[in-house]
Scaffold this motif. Structure first.
Motif, PDB file in Angstrom:
ATOM      1  N   ASP A 196      40.076  38.392  53.900  1.00 55.95           N
ATOM      2  CA  ASP A 196      38.632  38.532  53.696  1.00 55.95           C
ATOM      3  C   ASP A 196      38.264  39.972  53.336  1.00 55.95           C
ATOM      4  OD1 ASP A 196      36.044  37.661  53.562  1.00 55.95           O
ATOM      5  OD2 ASP A 196      35.869  37.076  55.657  1.00 55.95           O
TER       6      ASP A 196
ATOM      7  N   HIS B 195      34.581  31.802  62.411  1.00 53.62           N
ATOM      8  CA  HIS B 195      34.708  32.963  61.530  1.00 53.62           C
ATOM      9  C   HIS B 195      33.310  33.554  61.403  1.00 53.62           C
ATOM     10  CE1 HIS B 195      36.339  35.143  57.949  1.00 53.62           C
ATOM     11  NE2 HIS B 195      35.099  35.045  57.531  1.00 53.62           N
TER      12      HIS B 195
ATOM     13  N   HIS C 113      30.587  36.889  60.858  1.00 59.17           N
ATOM     14  CA  HIS C 113      30.384  38.195  60.223  1.00 59.17           C
ATOM     15  C   HIS C 113      29.393  39.004  61.043  1.00 59.17           C
ATOM     16  CE1 HIS C 113      31.974  37.526  55.855  1.00 59.17           C
ATOM     17  NE2 HIS C 113      32.740  36.901  56.728  1.00 59.17           N
TER      18      HIS C 113
ATOM     19  N   ASN D 250      33.019  41.511  58.194  1.00 61.06           N
ATOM     20  CA  ASN D 250      33.524  40.772  59.337  1.00 61.06           C
ATOM     21  C   ASN D 250      33.244  41.529  60.635  1.00 61.06           C
ATOM     22  OD1 ASN D 250      35.215  38.399  58.253  1.00 61.06           O
ATOM     23  ND2 ASN D 250      35.835  40.110  56.966  1.00 61.06           N
TER      24      ASN D 250
HETATM   25 ZN    ZN Z   1      34.331  35.939  55.778  1.00 57.25          ZN
END
Ligand code: ZN
Length: 315
Positions: free
Chosen positions: A17, A213, A215, A255
């Motif tokens: 990422d 996941h 951010h 992230n």
């Molecule tokens: Zn991501």
């Protein structure tokens, strides 16, 4: 994948990422050094790349070689992203332990990014599942369906939670071993994280949604982690130095920063298996390989508190 002696599993996604959102190409040797150092610090899982055509993401063109290297590290779960069947074939050939195919809950986003409808993506998932099931049981990778834009989309705006739940069910029916939820756009808030996680778990089974996941685009990344822990999430993605910072919010990381996440969990007495001092030292490798690229993180900037107890004790 379950690692003994760990309460919360951290999956490092900086090599995928992070690097995919930086134009510069990190040399293969630096990627290897980064992976080796993080694994040595105790990181149990690393998403090392993505099997996309090199002309689309030249930064990740060496993913097969990176997987081959990472597979030499004992105990490390080697994860990759695949956009389609071809990518999954390559990932399996390379020997990846875990394969994630992203399915954008926003169909507009899906059409724009991979030029595929939900129905077409689900057909791709079926073909991959068939390929995996052709392997002996002990050789099969974990096959995760990653629901991206699950918390909102830059094109469609709010995403109906019923659509997320329905697609999670569809992914499991098509042969995924588990599903994950991705806050691709950094829109998630803690209330939403709890609600959506509970709804998806109720639909597909408690043990079929274990990872998120998240951010930190709007500064609520760790608050979202706390909400996730409350509803039984045990795997969290994060990226070292939060690399791949959001281009729309200068100074904001993309992230969740791995170092900050480990500090928070470690200081709460939750075992991550990661040695924080060793993890902080890994930044030198990334800084050296990407000179001038901003690395984020409050813990690295502020340092550890005086007399920090180091909750982590090697087993
Ligand atoms: Zn991501």
């Amino acid at each position: 994948m379950h690692h003994p002696n760990i309460d919360i599993e951290i999956s490092e996604v900086g090599l995928r990422d992070g690097l995919q959102s930086i134009d510069r190409i990190m040399p293969l040797e630096a990627k290897k050094a980064w992976i080796a150092a993080e694994a040595a610090a105790g990181v149990p899982e690393i998403e090392v790349g993505s099997f996309v055509p090199a002309k689309i993401l030249p930064q990740l063109a060496d993913t097969a070689e990176v997987v081959a290297f990472a597979k030499t590290i004992p105990g490390l779960t080697v994860a990759v992203l695949v956009p389609n069947f071809r990518g999954a074939e390559n990932a399996m050939q390379a020997g990846a332990d875990k394969i994630t195919i992203p399915l954008s809950v926003s169909e507009t986003h899906s059409l724009k990014n991979v030029r595929r409808t939900h129905a077409q993506m689900l057909d791709e998932v079926s073909r991959i599942a068939q390929l995996i099931n052709g392997l002996p049981a002990d050789k099969r990778p974990v096959f995760e369906g990653g629901l991206s834009t699950a918390f909102g989309c830059t094109l469609e705006g709010p995403i109906a939670e019923s659509t997320v739940v329905a697609l999670a069910e569809a992914l499991m029916e098509r042969g995924c071993t588990e599903v994950g939820l991705s806050d691709t756009t950094g829109y998630a808030n803690p209330g939403q994280v709890k609600r959506l996680t509970k709804a998806v778990k109720a639909a597909v089974g408690d043990d079929k949604l274990t990872g998120l996941h998240l951010h930190n685009t709007r500064g609520v990344g760790l608050a979202n982690v706390m909400a996730a822990l409350d509803v039984g999430i045990t795997t969290l993605d994060a990226s070292l130095g939060g690399i791949g910072g959001c281009p729309f919010a200068p100074g904001a990381s993309g992230n969740i920063v791995t170092e900050d996440l480990v500090y928070m969990l470690d200081s709460m007495g939750l075992k991550t298996g990661i040695d924080l001092d060793q993890l902080l030292a890994v930044r030198t490798i990334v800084e050296g390989a990407l000179p001038g690229e901003p690395l984020y993180g409050f813990t690295p900037d502020a340092g550890l508190p005086k007399g920090y107890p180091k909750g982590y004790q090697p087993a």
